[in-house]
Scaffold this active site. Sequence first.
Site, short mmCIF file in Angstrom:
data_model
loop_
_atom_site.label_atom_id
_atom_site.label_comp_id
_atom_site.label_asym_id
_atom_site.label_seq_id
_atom_site.Cartn_x
_atom_site.Cartn_y
_atom_site.Cartn_z
N ASP A 128 -29.30 135.20 13.59
CA ASP A 128 -28.46 135.15 14.78
C ASP A 128 -29.40 135.16 15.98
O ASP A 128 -30.08 136.15 16.25
CB ASP A 128 -27.52 136.36 14.81
CG ASP A 128 -26.54 136.31 15.97
OD1 ASP A 128 -26.88 135.73 17.02
OD2 ASP A 128 -25.44 136.88 15.84
N TYR A 168 -24.50 143.35 15.26
CA TYR A 168 -23.28 143.46 16.05
C TYR A 168 -22.17 144.13 15.23
O TYR A 168 -22.05 143.90 14.02
CB TYR A 168 -22.87 142.06 16.51
CG TYR A 168 -21.55 141.96 17.21
CD1 TYR A 168 -21.24 142.77 18.30
CD2 TYR A 168 -20.62 141.01 16.80
CE1 TYR A 168 -20.02 142.66 18.94
CE2 TYR A 168 -19.40 140.89 17.45
CZ TYR A 168 -19.10 141.71 18.51
OH TYR A 168 -17.90 141.60 19.14
#
Length: 407
Positions: free
Chosen positions: A189, A117
């Site tokens: 994640d 991200y």
Amino acid sequence: MSADKQSTEHHQLATQVIHGGKAPQDPEGALVAPLYQTSTFKFSHSDQGSARFAGEEPGYIYSRLGNPTVTQLETRVAALEGFSAAAASATGMGAIAATTMALVRSGDHVLVSDAIYGCSFALFSDLFERFGVEAEFIDMADASQVTKHLRDNTRFVFLETPANPHLKLLDIAAIKTAMGASAAKLIVDNTFMTPLLQHPKSLGADIVIHSATKFLNGHGDVVAGIVCGDEETIADIKMTTLKDMGATMSPHDAWLILRGLKTLDVRMQRHCDNAEKVVSFLQQHELIKKIYYPGLASHPKHDLVGSQMQRAGAVIAFELHSDEQGARAFLDALDMIALAVSLGDAETLIQHPASMTHSPYTPEARQAAGISDTLLRIAVGLEDANDIIADLKQALDSVASRWRDSA
């Protein structure tokens, strides 16, 4: 992991999203756990206050340090991920920052996947550098690269899988094996998959992080994060970086996520079913140049679907036979589908990573990560799949006619 074992564990988790981590019985018999919407807690006498601050007596002090509603959420998500403890935070980035900063000191080294991200990239490439921590970005699709780049001062290995935005898959178990006897923590994640579709701890992860804003909440009305790990690690995060940066979760947000978790299993099934139908449609449209979706046999490491991942998820990335102007024209032609960042909501959302979520990347870093100017990411929602497809079709058709005319 065998398909039968995966199915059994999924059924158990489908119950745990509703019943896991139950709070003590409410004295009034409320079915839904009460919302403790309070900033502070009264002590019955001064010695009790002193004892709680000294850690000599359990109990709540101040909601930045702990709150019964937040505790229930932490307990439930920790149970879903198979850990003994969890810490909730105000945002997903709050969870990532508090976790990783708790593990490092100036002069340390960390390994990070080259596809993550945009704000996570900015944290590691900019802020870590300011404080003397070297973040090295490598392609972890080849797990042997982890072995080659590990150092004695490597404190953690951080990855997303599937990766944001183009669904790159990484083999968690292979990366853990590649880490060998290193003392570094493996941080995963798991936002895109949720514990219902992927269980990183069983594959060797030491810490699992979620942006609870996304699928865990599922209703687009909360920003939040959560990190799961062993009790010692979570206690350290809670009482140092999370507490002192003030990135703790509000009780009301925790209550909303607890409510959202109850439908996580049925929502994920619908999300995934819809995504598979959308992919089938995209494969047939002339304007689609390339599709990135783990469920396609052509996707690198597709074999992880059914082993590491129970299903392929609800996020799809695709490129157009066009330039950036054509990609933007397509986005602007959509009607029902919302042009918005995030994912995991009831609504289908679409965005342009190069100029939006991954704009913190330098052009060179975007190119290295495979984020082109025509790459689009769609998070498939809970609407009727035919309506999602109809909106995509009319927008694609409008751009395709111009593309044909210019060809």
